[in-house]
Design an enzyme around this catalytic site. Structure first.
Site, PDB file in Angstrom:
ATOM      1  N   ASN A  13      -8.425  38.659  37.087  1.00  0.00           N
ATOM      2  CA  ASN A  13      -7.085  38.420  37.629  1.00  0.00           C
ATOM      3  C   ASN A  13      -7.195  37.113  38.400  1.00  0.00           C
ATOM      4  OD1 ASN A  13      -4.695  38.284  39.008  1.00  0.00           O
ATOM      5  ND2 ASN A  13      -5.064  40.099  40.292  1.00  0.00           N
ATOM      6  N   TRP A  14      -6.670  36.067  37.807  1.00  0.00           N
ATOM      7  CA  TRP A  14      -6.844  34.746  38.418  1.00  0.00           C
ATOM      8  C   TRP A  14      -5.951  34.532  39.640  1.00  0.00           C
ATOM      9  CZ3 TRP A  14      -7.421  30.497  34.051  1.00  0.00           C
ATOM     10  CH2 TRP A  14      -8.642  30.704  33.398  1.00  0.00           C
ATOM     11  N   HIS A  99       0.275  45.061  41.590  1.00  0.00           N
ATOM     12  CA  HIS A  99      -0.902  44.635  42.367  1.00  0.00           C
ATOM     13  C   HIS A  99      -0.559  44.713  43.860  1.00  0.00           C
ATOM     14  CE1 HIS A  99      -4.059  42.164  44.052  1.00  0.00           C
ATOM     15  NE2 HIS A  99      -4.735  42.388  42.943  1.00  0.00           N
ATOM     16  N   GLY A 238     -11.121  39.527  40.814  1.00  0.00           N
ATOM     17  CA  GLY A 238     -10.451  38.338  41.344  1.00  0.00           C
ATOM     18  C   GLY A 238     -11.423  37.183  41.441  1.00  0.00           C
TER      19      GLY A 238
HETATM   20  P1  13P Z   1     -11.389  40.251  44.394  1.00  0.00           P
HETATM   21  O1  13P Z   1     -12.301  40.537  43.232  1.00  0.00           O
HETATM   22  O2  13P Z   1     -11.281  38.795  44.730  1.00  0.00           O
HETATM   23  O3  13P Z   1     -11.667  41.129  45.566  1.00  0.00           O
HETATM   24  O4  13P Z   1      -9.907  40.665  43.883  1.00  0.00           O
HETATM   25  C1  13P Z   1      -9.728  41.891  43.279  1.00  0.00           C
HETATM   26  C2  13P Z   1      -8.360  41.967  42.748  1.00  0.00           C
HETATM   27  O5  13P Z   1      -7.395  41.945  43.492  1.00  0.00           O
HETATM   28  C3  13P Z   1      -8.199  42.041  41.301  1.00  0.00           C
HETATM   29  O6  13P Z   1      -6.872  42.316  40.935  1.00  0.00           O
END
Ligand code: 13P
Length: 257
Positions: A13-14, A99, A238
């Site tokens: 998820n960019w 999200h 993320g």
């Molecule tokens: P991180 O991997 O940066 O904690 O983000 C997770 C996320 O929100 C994926 O949708």
């Protein structure tokens, strides 16, 4: 994971990162190191303006392109919004819905999440429905109540047949972007609970076949342990998904029994 019954999906998820040119750069780099990962599906969800660039850049790779959001109306006077038909027409397969950042900063609720899930399914997209508790809710001991409410509201009115197209992502809000990951046991416990909730709603066969991802500071160091949990069928990643080498390390971590 349980590859016998369901797909493992490693998804990036960019969020609001990377321009169209940086998307191409990422794909070029990824191409040189991406394994022929038969053991999982690889998905990259990008900002909507970058979808055409991503579709071009990942065209010859085993990488599917997804969106990060969709609006629930079919068309009309909704300045700035993007419909499910628009995404589908571009060639998008998956869309992240609900999200926690959208719930937190853009006023999304369980009701709008449900409308978006229906809109996505109607257009033939695969929704990735995000659920997860805040730190306060975890400390109050209401995590499972909240997750149950979020799952049931998001899927209200969704037929068993349509549910087969859905993915659920468990993302504890306190673990997102904080470097603080849920322990494999904590993450596994909630994912098992989500599957049990689906079982009560749709029966054992469907519950067994639905992909449930974990998201929240997943990285090359913790991915294998998290993915070893029987009810965690992939990751929604993320920060670590923005770097091709880290993303590939997580894909490789999914290559286990
Ligand atoms: P991180 O991997 O940066 O904690 O983000 C997770 C996320 O929100 C994926 O949708």
């Amino acid at each position: 994971m349980n590859r016998r019954y369901r797909k493992t999906i490693i998804a990036g998820n960019w969020k609001m990162n990377k321009t169209a040119s940086e998307t191409k750069q990422f794909a070029d780099e990824l191409k040189t190191i991406l394994p022929r990962a038969k053991w999982c599906d690889v998905l990259v969800c990008v900002p909507s303006v970058n979808i055409p660039a991503a579709l071009r850049a990942f065209k010859d790779m085993r990488v599917t392109v997804g969106a990060e959001n969709v609006f629930y109306e079919k068309n009309g006077a909704y300045t700035g919004e993007v419909s499910a038909d628009m995404l589908k027409d571009l060639g998008v397969k998956y869309v992240i819905i609900g999200h926690s950042e959208r719930r937190q900063y853009f006023g999304e609720t369980d009701i709008t999440v449900n409308k978006k899930v229906h809109a996505a399914l109607e257009a033939g997209l695969h929704p990735i429905v995000c659920v997860g508790e805040s730190l306060e809710q975890r400390e109050l001991g209401v995590t499972m109540d909240l997750i149950s409410l979020q799952v049931k509201s998001a899927l209200a009115g969704v037929s068993a047949e349509k549910l087969r197209k859905c993915v659920i992502a468990y993302e504890p809000v306190w673990a997102i972007g904080t470097g603080r990951t849920a322990t494999p046991e904590q993450a596994g416990e909630v994912c098992t609970f989500i599957r049990a909730t689906i079982r009560h709603m749709y029966g054992a066969r469907i519950a067994r076949s639905i992909t449930i991802q974990y998201g929240g500071s997943m990285n090359p160091g913790n991915a294998a342990e998290l993915l070893a949990q029987p009810d965690i069928d992939g990751g929604l990643i993320g920060g670590a998904a923005l770097k091709p080498d880290q993303f590939v390390a997580i894909i490789n971590a999914a290559n286990q029994e």
